[in-house]
Design a protein around this motif. Structure first.
Motif: not given
Length: 255
Positions: A163-170
């Motif tokens: 979830d954290d990686e998805q937010i950073k990617f976005a």
């Protein structure tokens, strides 16, 4: 989805059929009608499936404005429910060389992408020469790169983001459209899929969800006056191509 007829192509991008160069270009400028290249590519099995053209600065420039044509070869099979494409961009005002980019069209959402040059180089054709054999060599070269494209897409499918990686990617993806960021955009809304086929934590689906919303628009947000607004689609051809390539390059960095 059927290939476009010349009549349908004319309705979408009339500048493709221009037969005279702009009066603004120099005498050294060698005019190459886009339709000539399109017809040569048709001889090689590549048909037009979509096209668009830039809104001209004035009515007088409508015949020479920049345009984009997406071509597919039906002899090349599907890749994860996506179709490999060659994306052609050109104008007849002396400002742009012919460019051929590698692209992907996702059937599930009718969304077209352009792949970054780090995967498959774009190819420029200067308005000083043109030859059918050159186009044949170029298209063959791009077809030979399809296995590399398949390999890359499979790698993206196998990368799972937390979830954290998805937010950073976005958050990084937002910068491809707004270099200074955009605080109005809710990252969770950007990550939220609009269809069941896009649900999942793998990088390929996350990339597709974000790419579609950033390029095609439609995401709802509140402006400073707390009024509901929608992100507009990116219609400028150069921005479309650049954004798509930047997003692809960002995604590749996670593999």
């Amino acid at each position: 989805m059927k290939a476009l007829t010349d009549k349908e192509l004319m309705e979408l991008a009339p500048s493709v059929f221009t037969t005279k160069k702009s009066e603004k270009v120099s005498k050294k400028y060698s005019f190459i009608p886009t339709i000539n290249v399109v017809n040569d590519m048709r001889k090689l099995g590549w048909e037009v499936f979509n096209a668009t053209q830039q809104k001209p600065r004035s009515v007088n420039d409508i015949a020479h404005t920049k345009h984009l044509v997406r071509l597919r070869n039906t002899s090349i099979g599907l890749i994860n429910e996506s179709v490999p494409e060659i994306v052609l961009t050109n104008s007849h005002d002396g400002r742009n060389a012919f460019k051929l980019h590698a692209g992907i069209f996702r059937l599930v959402c009718s969304n077209g992408m352009v792949i970054a040059d780090t995967t498959i180089d774009n190819i420029r054709i200067k308005h000083q020469w043109y030859d059918f054999e050159d186009i044949k060599v170029i298209t063959d070269r791009m077809v030979k790169k399809v296995p590399e494209m398949i390999k890359k897409m499979n790698l993206l499918n196998n990368v799972i983001l937390s979830d954290d990686e998805q937010i950073k990617f976005a958050e990084k993806a937002i910068i491809t459209r707004w270099p200074k960021g955009n605080e109005k955009i809710n990252v969770e809304d950007l990550l939220s899929p609009t269809r069941k086929a896009d649900r999942g934590d793998d990088l390929w689906r996350i990339f597709n969800v974000i790419q579609e919303k950033l390029v095609k628009g439609g995401l709802v947000f509140n402006d400073k006056k707390e009024k509901m607004q929608k992100i507009r689609p990116v219609t400028n051809i150069d921005r479309q191509v650049t954004m798509n390539k930047d997003l692809w390059e960002l995604t590749e960095a996670y593999v």
